[in-house]
Design a protein around this motif. Structure first.
Motif, PDB file in Angstrom:
ATOM      1  N   ASP A  93     -69.516  27.936  -8.454  1.00 19.65           N
ATOM      2  CA  ASP A  93     -69.873  26.678  -9.634  1.00 19.65           C
ATOM      3  C   ASP A  93     -68.597  25.993  -9.937  1.00 19.65           C
ATOM      4  O   ASP A  93     -67.497  26.717 -10.031  1.00 19.65           O
ATOM      5  CB  ASP A  93     -70.483  27.330 -10.946  1.00 19.65           C
ATOM      6  CG  ASP A  93     -71.953  27.567 -10.789  1.00 19.65           C
ATOM      7  OD1 ASP A  93     -72.446  27.412  -9.754  1.00 19.65           O
ATOM      8  OD2 ASP A  93     -72.636  28.376 -11.713  1.00 19.65           O
ATOM      9  N   GLN A  94     -68.701  24.621 -10.429  1.00 17.59           N
ATOM     10  CA  GLN A  94     -67.508  23.944 -10.859  1.00 17.59           C
ATOM     11  C   GLN A  94     -67.334  24.549 -12.346  1.00 17.59           C
ATOM     12  O   GLN A  94     -68.462  24.375 -13.088  1.00 17.59           O
ATOM     13  CB  GLN A  94     -67.677  22.527 -10.807  1.00 17.59           C
ATOM     14  CG  GLN A  94     -67.907  22.169  -9.456  1.00 17.59           C
ATOM     15  CD  GLN A  94     -68.074  20.562  -8.977  1.00 17.59           C
ATOM     16  OE1 GLN A  94     -67.176  19.659  -8.643  1.00 17.59           O
ATOM     17  NE2 GLN A  94     -69.092  19.812 -10.061  1.00 17.59           N
ATOM     18  N   ILE A  95     -66.207  24.708 -12.860  1.00 20.86           N
ATOM     19  CA  ILE A  95     -65.818  25.007 -14.065  1.00 20.86           C
ATOM     20  C   ILE A  95     -65.445  23.864 -14.800  1.00 20.86           C
ATOM     21  O   ILE A  95     -65.589  23.628 -16.094  1.00 20.86           O
ATOM     22  CB  ILE A  95     -64.700  26.137 -14.286  1.00 20.86           C
ATOM     23  CG1 ILE A  95     -65.350  27.386 -13.593  1.00 20.86           C
ATOM     24  CG2 ILE A  95     -64.365  26.588 -15.731  1.00 20.86           C
ATOM     25  CD1 ILE A  95     -64.237  28.657 -13.371  1.00 20.86           C
ATOM     26  N   MET A  96     -64.258  23.039 -14.359  1.00 19.09           N
ATOM     27  CA  MET A  96     -63.673  22.193 -15.018  1.00 19.09           C
ATOM     28  C   MET A  96     -62.991  21.140 -14.005  1.00 19.09           C
ATOM     29  O   MET A  96     -62.948  21.474 -12.620  1.00 19.09           O
ATOM     30  CB  MET A  96     -62.578  22.634 -15.698  1.00 19.09           C
ATOM     31  CG  MET A  96     -61.468  23.542 -14.964  1.00 19.09           C
ATOM     32  SD  MET A  96     -60.196  22.693 -14.630  1.00 19.09           S
ATOM     33  CE  MET A  96     -59.561  21.581 -16.150  1.00 19.09           C
ATOM     34  N   MET A  97     -62.719  19.953 -14.683  1.00 19.02           N
ATOM     35  CA  MET A  97     -62.151  18.903 -13.828  1.00 19.02           C
ATOM     36  C   MET A  97     -61.125  18.337 -14.655  1.00 19.02           C
ATOM     37  O   MET A  97     -61.247  17.962 -16.132  1.00 19.02           O
ATOM     38  CB  MET A  97     -63.164  17.823 -13.525  1.00 19.02           C
ATOM     39  CG  MET A  97     -62.729  16.554 -12.891  1.00 19.02           C
ATOM     40  SD  MET A  97     -63.723  14.949 -12.954  1.00 19.02           S
ATOM     41  CE  MET A  97     -63.020  14.544 -14.723  1.00 19.02           C
ATOM     42  N   VAL A  98     -59.899  17.861 -14.135  1.00 19.71           N
ATOM     43  CA  VAL A  98     -58.925  16.931 -14.672  1.00 19.71           C
ATOM     44  C   VAL A  98     -58.669  15.876 -13.770  1.00 19.71           C
ATOM     45  O   VAL A  98     -58.439  15.907 -12.559  1.00 19.71           O
ATOM     46  CB  VAL A  98     -57.665  17.547 -14.901  1.00 19.71           C
ATOM     47  CG1 VAL A  98     -56.517  16.740 -15.073  1.00 19.71           C
ATOM     48  CG2 VAL A  98     -57.453  18.805 -15.595  1.00 19.71           C
ATOM     49  N   ALA A  99     -58.736  14.677 -14.191  1.00 22.68           N
ATOM     50  CA  ALA A  99     -58.765  13.574 -13.412  1.00 22.68           C
ATOM     51  C   ALA A  99     -57.681  12.613 -14.066  1.00 22.68           C
ATOM     52  O   ALA A  99     -57.597  12.291 -15.511  1.00 22.68           O
ATOM     53  CB  ALA A  99     -59.804  12.670 -13.286  1.00 22.68           C
ATOM     54  N   VAL A 100     -56.585  11.990 -13.371  1.00 27.00           N
ATOM     55  CA  VAL A 100     -55.706  11.334 -13.986  1.00 27.00           C
ATOM     56  C   VAL A 100     -55.377   9.973 -13.256  1.00 27.00           C
ATOM     57  O   VAL A 100     -55.467   9.952 -12.036  1.00 27.00           O
ATOM     58  CB  VAL A 100     -54.173  11.992 -14.043  1.00 27.00           C
ATOM     59  CG1 VAL A 100     -52.998  11.175 -14.442  1.00 27.00           C
ATOM     60  CG2 VAL A 100     -54.486  13.155 -14.834  1.00 27.00           C
ATOM     61  N   ALA A 111     -48.806  14.416 -13.923  1.00 20.72           N
ATOM     62  CA  ALA A 111     -49.723  14.541 -15.127  1.00 20.72           C
ATOM     63  C   ALA A 111     -50.855  15.460 -14.879  1.00 20.72           C
ATOM     64  O   ALA A 111     -51.166  16.309 -15.708  1.00 20.72           O
ATOM     65  CB  ALA A 111     -50.088  13.151 -15.742  1.00 20.72           C
ATOM     66  N   CYS A 112     -51.352  15.213 -13.847  1.00 17.92           N
ATOM     67  CA  CYS A 112     -52.528  16.141 -13.353  1.00 17.92           C
ATOM     68  C   CYS A 112     -52.040  17.719 -13.375  1.00 17.92           C
ATOM     69  O   CYS A 112     -52.724  18.496 -14.114  1.00 17.92           O
ATOM     70  CB  CYS A 112     -53.274  15.820 -11.956  1.00 17.92           C
ATOM     71  SG  CYS A 112     -54.773  16.876 -11.659  1.00 17.92           S
ATOM     72  N   GLU A 113     -50.930  17.941 -12.656  1.00 19.16           N
ATOM     73  CA  GLU A 113     -50.729  19.492 -12.812  1.00 19.16           C
ATOM     74  C   GLU A 113     -50.050  19.874 -14.014  1.00 19.16           C
ATOM     75  O   GLU A 113     -50.051  20.875 -14.624  1.00 19.16           O
ATOM     76  CB  GLU A 113     -49.302  19.473 -11.672  1.00 19.16           C
ATOM     77  CG  GLU A 113     -48.906  21.028 -11.476  1.00 19.16           C
ATOM     78  CD  GLU A 113     -47.963  21.008 -10.257  1.00 19.16           C
ATOM     79  OE1 GLU A 113     -47.902  22.061  -9.908  1.00 19.16           O
ATOM     80  OE2 GLU A 113     -47.443  20.033  -9.846  1.00 19.16           O
TER      81      GLU A 113
END
Length: 158
Positions: A93-100, A111-113
């Motif tokens: 399952d996907q837990i989280m997302m960061v998008a920049v 910035a994403c890292e």
């Protein structure tokens, strides 16, 4: 109306739709960097049947908003969005997302890292894994604190 920068939810998300909403029609965007975290079936040598994530509503969103503000101060980015799921999750399952988004790839990657390192140690989430040995809470890791320290931020978890 613009999308919120931080969303905590139980339901899954669609990366392409989230990035499209973040980008909008902004012609300045030349780079999009994203990260998706998923539930692994093993951790610390044990099988993981499921993971349950809890948070403190209101406090969690505020903390992540502050992290995004800090990313804007440090990097020349045009926007960022963080989605984090809570509740019972299964392996894969996907837990989280960061998008920049930014004009150039270097700023988006950094910035994403940065946001991932910050989130991993400072976001107020509590994770409990169901293993053959029983349920266990997941502790902060020294390696995650070290990753955050490279950005000049001391993590109190180590």
């Amino acid at each position: 109306m613009s999308q919120p920068r931080v969303v905590i939810q139980t339901q899954d998300f669609e990366l392409q739709a989230e990035i499209a909403a973040l980008r909008g029609q902004d012609a300045r965007v030349g780079a999009v960097c994203s990260f998706i975290g998923t539930v692994r079936d093993r951790n610390d040598g044990s099988a993981v049947a499921s993971m349950e994530l809890e948070h403190y509503p209101g406090m969690t969103e505020k903390a992540i908003e502050a992290m995004i503000d800090e990313a804007h101060r440090r990097f020349d980015i045009l926007g960022a969005r963080v989605i984090h799921r809570v509740g019972l999750l299964q392996p894969t399952d996907q837990i989280m997302m960061v998008a920049v988004i930014s004009a150039h790839r270097g700023e988006s990657f950094q910035a994403c890292e940065f946001l991932m390192d910050y989130l991993k140690t400072q976001a107020p989430f509590w994770k409990k894994e169901d293993t053959p040995e029983g349920a266990r809470w997941v502790d902060a890791r020294v390696a995650d604190d070290a990753a955050l320290a490279r950005w000049g931020i001391d993590a109190p978890n180590a």
